[in-house]
Design a protein around this motif. Structure first.
Motif, PDB file in Angstrom:
ATOM      1  N   ALA A   1       0.831  -1.207   0.000  1.00 30.43           N
ATOM      2  CA  ALA A   1       0.000   0.000   0.000  1.00 30.43           C
ATOM      3  C   ALA A   1       0.865   1.256   0.000  1.00 30.43           C
ATOM      4  CB  ALA A   1      -0.926  -0.005   1.210  1.00 30.43           C
ATOM      5  N   LEU A   2       1.929   1.250   0.815  1.00 32.05           N
ATOM      6  CA  LEU A   2       2.816   2.406   0.847  1.00 32.05           C
ATOM      7  C   LEU A   2       3.528   2.572  -0.495  1.00 32.05           C
ATOM      8  CD1 LEU A   2       4.375   2.035   4.418  1.00 32.05           C
ATOM      9  CD2 LEU A   2       2.402   3.387   3.705  1.00 32.05           C
ATOM     10  N   ALA A   3       3.932   1.453  -1.091  1.00 28.15           N
ATOM     11  CA  ALA A   3       4.575   1.531  -2.398  1.00 28.15           C
ATOM     12  C   ALA A   3       3.606   2.071  -3.447  1.00 28.15           C
ATOM     13  CB  ALA A   3       5.099   0.153  -2.812  1.00 28.15           C
ATOM     14  N   PHE A   4       2.361   1.683  -3.328  1.00 24.85           N
ATOM     15  CA  PHE A   4       1.323   2.170  -4.245  1.00 24.85           C
ATOM     16  C   PHE A   4       1.241   3.692  -4.195  1.00 24.85           C
ATOM     17  CE2 PHE A   4      -2.735   2.649  -6.224  1.00 24.85           C
ATOM     18  CZ  PHE A   4      -3.037   1.459  -6.871  1.00 24.85           C
ATOM     19  N   VAL A   5       1.206   4.240  -2.984  1.00 24.54           N
ATOM     20  CA  VAL A   5       1.116   5.695  -2.819  1.00 24.54           C
ATOM     21  C   VAL A   5       2.395   6.364  -3.292  1.00 24.54           C
ATOM     22  CG1 VAL A   5       0.856   7.552  -1.139  1.00 24.54           C
ATOM     23  CG2 VAL A   5      -0.540   5.487  -0.937  1.00 24.54           C
ATOM     24  N   LEU A   6       3.545   5.763  -2.979  1.00 22.31           N
ATOM     25  CA  LEU A   6       4.819   6.349  -3.399  1.00 22.31           C
ATOM     26  C   LEU A   6       4.906   6.427  -4.917  1.00 22.31           C
ATOM     27  CD1 LEU A   6       7.633   7.436  -2.963  1.00 22.31           C
ATOM     28  CD2 LEU A   6       8.436   5.091  -2.604  1.00 22.31           C
ATOM     29  N   ARG A   7       4.424   5.398  -5.599  1.00 21.49           N
ATOM     30  CA  ARG A   7       4.457   5.436  -7.069  1.00 21.49           C
ATOM     31  C   ARG A   7       3.610   6.594  -7.606  1.00 21.49           C
ATOM     32  NH1 ARG A   7       6.755   1.083  -9.779  1.00 21.49           N
ATOM     33  NH2 ARG A   7       7.143  -0.809  -8.539  1.00 21.49           N
ATOM     34  N   SER A   8       2.529   6.909  -6.922  1.00 22.50           N
ATOM     35  CA  SER A   8       1.708   8.040  -7.375  1.00 22.50           C
ATOM     36  C   SER A   8       2.491   9.345  -7.245  1.00 22.50           C
ATOM     37  CB  SER A   8       0.416   8.098  -6.575  1.00 22.50           C
ATOM     38  OG  SER A   8       0.645   8.541  -5.242  1.00 22.50           O
TER      39      SER A   8
END
Length: 574
Positions: free
Chosen positions: A302-309
């Protein structure tokens, strides 16, 4: 703003299966509260279209409860992380959400209508959170449902408008050490006057994957970085700081996230009670993010998902992604399309494809014109055994032989099993009397370890222990010192012993013959050197004596060996 840090299972996670709460690694974090008040919806098992009405109602109720927490919070980042957490749950996914960017039809067809039917502020908060991170039909459905609820008079959460505010990222930094122990990439991002920071721990010994990821208030970043530097300094590791431009930062972080994604698809999740904290330089030292270990933080995905954004707002890198080690190591060339591409490449470079096929390709494969057959993939490095704080590691009795030496030259050593490969290198240098003036590498079934070097295919040796690469009796690894003279050693685990409190380790318990001097030309050159020293009439006799700093050839006795002298040399390493 909350501080969220994950310490995911770095070696035992994966295979597309998400861990249960008991399998999730505990997080190291600051004393600020994380999502402790959010219901742990990961406790819910995956639900399909055939799930009972009772189950669907229970799952919807859990989401509404989470929506209540989100509605009372004023931070849009929390909503994004919560929405991303929903997006990566098995209960809502079909396929890989991180690669396909959408949640499954179960959420689209069952949950969104139920949330809209609830017609509450809690439901609206959940729909906005999911719509902020999802894409495709789910994003459209969540946003449309949220719009209808708002139009009907349902109050929007305070952070709703901020979700659409522009993101401004900056302060791109890279911290690293010269020995390749760890790399830390950090940046700050501001939206609607709210600054937050991302900190990515990159593990060079694991193909440069993102081993851990921390999201925290921007004002806390300097303190956390100071703690990292202090932990490194305690283990005599010096961290250097480099400022990156936005494009280079995005390139490096995306490479780390992509390497992690590859690993997450290769290995199964396991119950890893020894999952590493956010950073561990030594065996016992971790960064003190806080006194409590949180088990309720969002998953790494989930954190990686947000970081990619956030990365998507930065300039697109002009250079291609770094190749993953597993993708380009001895893979060979596909016979049909691959060979055609090879021929075109050779032709473009002005080389004769026919001549190459009859020469170098034939030499490599044994069959003219056919591609090399790739070796089996390298297995993952075993995890370090977990021990109680006061428990000592067992003692490895290893025999190290110099390949090609006749008569044999070897040493038998007792070494703690948890000895790092960096220290083992120093032990071997002392045991054989080398002067450590050349490069070296450990060849193991799990890859090559030494000074990190992508061109040589070497990963960092410092984080790796002896027991990881020699897990069982009779296991073997190689150690090469001086790539010119090519001193190749074979290290064999003979016995696993209990530590003796009266003994200081490492120690030498046996061996045979003196080791050759550095820079004498390898095994063949050493034989020639002994012949020259044995012949006073040889034209190079006096020159070789002078080179060795000897007055008498007898001072270099190839038969000499004394275990106590070797142990004394090892004791000086402490």
């Amino acid at each position: 703003m909350q501080t969220w840090g994950m310490s995911p299972v770095s070696r035992g996670r994966k295979n597309g299966k998400k861990p249960s709460p008991k399998e999730s690694a505990p997080a190291r974090r600051t004393s600020r509260p994380a999502l402790s008040s959010v219901p742990d919806i990961r406790d819910q098992s995956p639900r399909s279209h055939d799930d009972s009405e009772t189950e669907l109602r229970a799952f919807t109720a859990d989401m509404l409860e989470m929506g209540g927490v989100l509605r009372e919070n004023d931070d849009p980042l929390m909503a994004e992380v919560a929405g991303a957490t929903l997006a990566v749950l098995d209960a809502l996914t079909e396929g890989s959400v991180l690669t396909e960017g959408s949640v499954g039809t179960a959420f689209l067809q069952e949950i969104v209508p139920r949330l809209e039917a609830a017609a509450t502020g809690d439901a609206l908060a959940v729909l906005l959170a999911v719509g902020s991170v999802a894409s495709g039909p789910v994003s459209a459905a969540a946003d449309a449902a949220a719009g209808r609820l708002a139009a009907a008079g349902v109050s929007r959460p305070r952070w709703a408008d901020e979700l659409t505010a522009p993101l401004v990222a900056g302060d791109f930094q890279r911290r690293y050490d010269d020995e390749g122990v760890a790399v830390f990439l950090s940046c700050t991002v501001e939206r609607a006057g709210r600054p937050h920071a991302f900190l990515v721990h990159v593990d060079p010994s694991a193909c440069g994957e993102a081993a851990d990821l921390l999201v925290l208030p921007a004002e806390d970043l300097p303190r956390v970085l100071e703690e990292i530097t202090a932990a490194a300094r305690k283990d005599k590791v010096r961290l250097r700081t480099e400022t990156l431009d936005a494009e280079e930062f995005r390139w490096q972080v995306e490479n780390a996230l992509d390497a992690r994604a590859v690993h997450d698809g290769e290995l199964p999740f396991e119950d890893d009670e020894e999952a590493a904290p956010f950073l561990r330089f030594g065996e016992d030292d971790a960064i003190p993010f806080g006194e409590e270990d949180g088990e309720d933080g969002p998953p790494y995905e989930a954190l990686a998902f947000v970081l990619r954004s956030r990365l998507a707002t930065l300039p697109t890198p002009r250079k291609p992604p770094a190749p993953h080690a597993d993708d380009d190591e001895d893979d060979g060339i596909e016979v049909f399309g691959g060979m055609a591409g090879l021929v075109r490449m050779l032709d473009e470079r002005g080389m004769d494809p026919a001549a190459v096929a009859a020469g170098p390709l034939a030499n490599l494969t044994g069959q003219p014109g056919l591609p090399a057959v790739g070796r089996p993939p390298t297995p993952p490095l075993p995890k370090k055994p977990k021990r109680a704080k006061e428990q000592q590691a067992p003692i490895y009795q290893v025999k190290i032989g110099l390949r090609g030496a006749k008569p044999p030259i070897w040493r038998r050593l007792d070494v703690p099993a948890d000895t790092s490969l960096t220290r083992l290198h120093a032990i071997l240098q002392a045991a054989f009397g080398w002067d450590d003036s050349h490069l070296h590498v450990f060849e193991t079934p799990y890859g090559r370890f030494g000074t990190p070097d992508a061109d040589l295919g070497q990963r960092a040796e410092r984080p790796v222990s002896l027991e990881q690469v020699l897990p069982d009796v009779k296991a073997k690894i190689g150690y090469t010192y001086d790539f010119g003279d090519n001193w190749e050693h074979q290290i064999v685990l003979e016995k696993i012993l209990d530590p003796d409190p009266s003994v200081r380790y490492p120690r030498c318990t046996g061996g045979r013959r003196a080791a050759p001097p550095d820079d004498c030309g390898g095994v063949w050159g050493y034989g020639a050197l002994l012949e020259i020293l044995d012949d006073p009439a040889h034209p190079e006799h006096h020159e070789r004596l002078e080179w060795l700093g000897l007055d008498n050839p007898a001072d270099l006795d190839p038969t000499r060996f004394d275990a106590q002298e070797v142990t004394a040399a090892l004791s000086r390493l402490r």
